[in-house]
Scaffold this active site. Structure first.
Site, short mmCIF file in Angstrom:
data_model
loop_
_atom_site.label_atom_id
_atom_site.label_comp_id
_atom_site.label_asym_id
_atom_site.label_seq_id
_atom_site.Cartn_x
_atom_site.Cartn_y
_atom_site.Cartn_z
N HIS A 262 0.85 -1.19 0.00
CA HIS A 262 0.00 0.00 0.00
C HIS A 262 0.89 1.24 0.00
O HIS A 262 1.23 1.78 1.06
CB HIS A 262 -0.90 0.01 1.24
CG HIS A 262 -1.81 -1.19 1.33
ND1 HIS A 262 -1.36 -2.43 1.70
CD2 HIS A 262 -3.15 -1.31 1.10
CE1 HIS A 262 -2.38 -3.28 1.70
NE2 HIS A 262 -3.46 -2.63 1.34
N HIS B 218 -4.05 3.04 -3.48
CA HIS B 218 -4.24 2.61 -2.09
C HIS B 218 -3.56 1.28 -1.82
O HIS B 218 -2.77 1.17 -0.88
CB HIS B 218 -5.74 2.49 -1.77
CG HIS B 218 -6.02 1.85 -0.45
ND1 HIS B 218 -6.02 2.54 0.74
CD2 HIS B 218 -6.28 0.55 -0.11
CE1 HIS B 218 -6.29 1.72 1.73
NE2 HIS B 218 -6.45 0.50 1.24
N SER C 84 -22.19 -8.19 37.93
CA SER C 84 -22.51 -9.55 37.49
C SER C 84 -21.25 -10.37 37.25
O SER C 84 -21.21 -11.56 37.57
CB SER C 84 -23.35 -9.51 36.21
OG SER C 84 -24.65 -9.04 36.47
N GLU D 85 -17.55 -3.61 24.46
CA GLU D 85 -16.71 -4.80 24.57
C GLU D 85 -15.50 -4.77 23.63
O GLU D 85 -14.39 -5.11 24.04
CB GLU D 85 -17.54 -6.07 24.30
CG GLU D 85 -18.57 -6.39 25.36
CD GLU D 85 -19.91 -5.74 25.09
OE1 GLU D 85 -20.87 -6.02 25.84
OE2 GLU D 85 -19.99 -4.93 24.13
N HIS E 177 -28.12 -15.28 25.39
CA HIS E 177 -27.06 -15.07 26.37
C HIS E 177 -26.31 -16.36 26.72
O HIS E 177 -25.36 -16.31 27.50
CB HIS E 177 -27.65 -14.47 27.65
CG HIS E 177 -27.97 -13.02 27.55
ND1 HIS E 177 -28.73 -12.50 26.52
CD2 HIS E 177 -27.64 -11.97 28.35
CE1 HIS E 177 -28.87 -11.19 26.70
NE2 HIS E 177 -28.21 -10.85 27.79
#
Length: 737
Positions: free
Chosen positions: A99, A336, A457, A484, A547
């Site tokens: 690149h 690119h 939790s 996350e 979950h």
């Protein structure tokens, strides 16, 4: 002169590394418009830069605006910038792959950073108080290799540039920290790098708050990063930038390569938001350099201004031309991700007046950059002297900081981990994990971490410490919010800042799906992050299949350089943490239960070190009638099934397979002692996908598990309905008799 101990500190760190292999106004620097047409979405803004303080000579105790003296010879700057461009062009051309566009466009800002601003020692890439640089747009890595080569790093010699992207080279197709000294983090997947940079800057702010004194600053460095449009599009960059603004990481300075080109073409086709306003809303100071191609003084002024802003990170948007200098391919997607081609290389040489042969560094450029070796050595020597004085005055703090810098733990630290007997109260392994976390925080100075809005939790709060916040950066509980992916990548940056920083992060196991990209980079870049993943199976109950993880254990067992632990009780949880803390180049994942589990007879911290080990056995001669293998909450089921079978006269061995990867590392003799090849009667039980268990139980063995999604119901009913029961194990075992 530095004391022996401080010199040894730097030398030991080098040896260790080598051996292991809200709203401020936006500032705009207005310059003549670029040769290419301006995009309609670019907004203009008023502004002139405020009067900035002049640059002072560098001293040991560097203030926020210190930098190296700027190069006043414009011809040297131009020649240096073009050297960077053509080293990239030539390497990509020789490899026929790469690149070239980003290095050609970003060469001016990168030159100023490495030649005039950053503090580093080329002969010791691991000097603790160096400035850190991250190329988040990792595909443009020839920019970084060219800089390291010019600056005098031994890791990137001319032959390395000529072997770009080739087998065994130190110049791979994207930056790899484990391959090339001088590379801080592994980048390539877009957005990871800027998030890593947030982690690096967090580490600096945290350590500075803990260890600096009014009369002694031994932690004082910046984190710089170049990111592109692709990084800006990836959601992880926004997660990390949001936290950086919230935390007020004033020593994080990001350069946004605003070239408006991605692989598919002009970014107008998919990316038209106002990045400036978004970052201002995130709590960043924003500056716009409108001419990143030749506006050297404007880039310098932007950096000086950024350093005066100490309460928030700075984004310097630098508008550049991708492939600058290429007559026919600049400002297009064709530059690119592909070599220019022989004709266009020649045309670019003519266009930029570059008469040199491929890979040639002009003598005057080489001479100019050669000063960085003695200057870098002096910087480190001065820091060593400063640390020696600090150590005499503050011996306890110095000992802690030295532990973090070197990664050397105090003797007997592991004795702080709790131990349990079968008479100890049963508990969920997430709760037992919290006991371990808090015990470790007392004896491991670099231990810190947090959760993605699930601390209550995941049970991850360190009770003796407060929250790391803008006003309290010395604290060790990190609040990541529901981010996350950003959380995982930030922890990678923390782990790669210093060997003795040991970050952990937490969420529900199923939500590793949101952060798998960062977890894979942990494994690849040898970042020893500890992933505390609770609610590990259908045992979480009523929340249901959204979950309940099923395939996750198998997927992480397939990931190279990753330790996947599923402890069954307190001793195994403590054993997992003992290994995780010591494995600084391998991430560890702990899958922990929501439901209460008993403390089982036969489990041990020492057994976990083997990965798989026998917890009970009534056979002799290494010839049991059947071997029952379990992990986590199902090890109890295997143990109960063994008792049923033993009452019927069978000899049964029960094996905990808490970590497959550690078992794989054991000798053939040990493996045979646990899973004798002469015993084909084997049954595994795990409340997860059975994928991969054939490796353990063999072609004749039986695997009890879940090969569908879970369901919403109380946990005991789910175990019964899915056949994760003592009866199922007994029946499977009896099929061999």
């Amino acid at each position: 002169m530095a004391s022996t101990s401080s010199l040894a500190l730097s030398q030991a760190l080098l040896a260790r590394a080598i051996s292991s292999h809200h709203g401020s106004d936006q500032r705009v620097f207005s310059l003549p418009s670029l040769s290419r047409a301006s995009s309609s979405r670019r907004r203009s803004s008023n502004a002139a830069a405020s009067k900035l303080r002049s640059i002072r000579p560098l001293v040991v105790r560097a203030a926020a605006v210190d930098t190296l003296e700027p190069t006043t010879d414009a011809s040297i700057v131009d020649k240096s910038v073009n050297t960077i461009r053509f080293l990239a062009i030539d390497a990509v051309e020789k490899a026929k792959s790469g690149h070239p566009g980003l290095p050609m466009g970003c060469a001016p800002m990168a030159h100023i950073l490495y030649d005039e601003v950053m503090r580093y020692n080329p002969k010791n890439p691991y000097w603790f108080n160096r400035d850190r640089f991250v190329l988040s747009a990792g595909h443009g890595c020839m920019l970084l290799y060219a800089l390291l080569h010019l600056a005098g790093y031994d890791s990137v010699l001319e032959e390395d540039l000529k072997s770009f992207r080739q087998w065994g080279s130190k110049t791979p197709g994207h930056p790899e920290n484990f391959e090339t000294p001088g590379i801080e983090v592994t980048t390539g997947p877009l957005g990871q790098g800027i998030a890593n940079a947030v982690g690096l800057a967090l580490a600096e702010k945290h350590l500075a708050a803990r260890f600096n004194k009014p009369d002694a600053e031994v932690v004082d460095h910046y984190t710089y990063v170049i990111l592109g449009d692709g990084c800006q599009m990836e959601g992880i960059s926004n997660e990390a930038a949001s936290l950086a603004g919230h935390w007020g990481l004033g020593k994080l300075i990001a350069f946004y390569d605003d070239n408006h080109i991605s692989i598919d073409g002009d970014t107008e086709i998919a990316f038209t938001e106002n990045v400036d306003q978004r970052f201002e809303a995130l709590g960043w100071h924003v500056i716009w350099v409108k001419n990143g191609n030749t506006g050297y003084d404007e880039i310098r002024a932007a950096i000086k201004e950024a350093k005066t802003v100490t309460d928030k990170p700075t984004l310097i948007k630098v508008t550049t031309t991708i492939g600058y200098g290429s007559p026919n391919k600049a400002n297009s997607y064709s530059v690119h991700g592909a070599a220019l081609g022989e004709k266009e290389v020649e045309a670019t040489r003519n266009n930029l007046g570059w008469p040199y042969e491929p890979f040639k560094v002009p003598d005057e450029v080489k001479s100019h950059w050669s000063r960085h070796t003695p200057e870098g050595s002096a910087l480190e020597s001065d820091w060593n002297a400063a640390f020696a004085a600090y150590e005499k005055k503050y011996p306890e703090e110095a000992a802690e900081l030295k532990s973090i810098i070197t990664g050397e733990l105090s003797t007997g630290w592991e004795k702080a981990l709790p131990t349990y007997t079968p008479e100890s109260p049963g508990d969920a392994t997430r709760n037992l994990s919290q006991q371990c976390l808090n015990a470790l925080a007392k004896v491991v100075p670099g231990f810190l971490g947090g959760s993605a809005d699930l601390a209550s939790s995941n049970m991850t709060l360190l009770k003796a410490f407060g929250d790391f916040q803008k006003a309290t950066p010395e604290e060790r509980n990190l609040r990541f919010g529901v981010r996350e992916h950003g959380m995982g990548a930030i922890c990678n940056g923390i782990a790669l800042h210093s060997p003795g920083l040991i970050p952990y992060c937490a969420t529900f196991f199923v939500f590793t799906d949101y952060m798998r990209g960062a977890m894979r980079i942990s494994a690849l870049s040898e970042a020893g992050v500890i992933y505390v993943m609770t609610h590990d199976s259908i045992g979480l109950g009523e929340d249901g299949p959204t979950h309940q993880p099923v395939e996750h254990l198998a997927s992480f067992r397939a990931m190279p350089n990753t330790l996947m632990f599923r402890p069954a009780d307190g001793n195994e949880t403590a054993g997992a943490y003992k290994i995780a803390v010591t494995k600084r180049k391998t991430p560890s994942i702990l899958a922990l239960s929501r439901q209460k589990l008993p403390q089982l007879p036969g489990t041990s911290i020492e057994g976990v070190e083997k990965g798989g080990y026998t917890i009970s056995d009534n056979s002799s001669g290494n010839k049991p009638d059947v071997i029952l293998v379990g992990t986590g909450s199902e090890l109890e089921i295997a143990a109960q099934a063994a008792e049923v079978l033993r009452k019927e006269g069978k000899t049964v061995r029960v094996v905990s397979f808490v970590c497959w990867e550690l078992f794989d590392e054991q000798s053939d003799e040990y493996k045979e002692s646990v899973l004798p090849s002469g015993v084909s009667a084997r049954v595994s039980i795990e409340a997860a996908s059975t994928f991969g268990w054939g490796k353990i139980v063999g072609g004749s063995g039986k695997s009890i598990g879940i090969n569908s999604f879970g369901a919403s119901a109380p946990a005991p009913l789910l175990y019964k309905e899915f056949g994760i029961t003592v009866e199922a194990v007994v029946d499977a075992a009896k099929s061999f008799f």
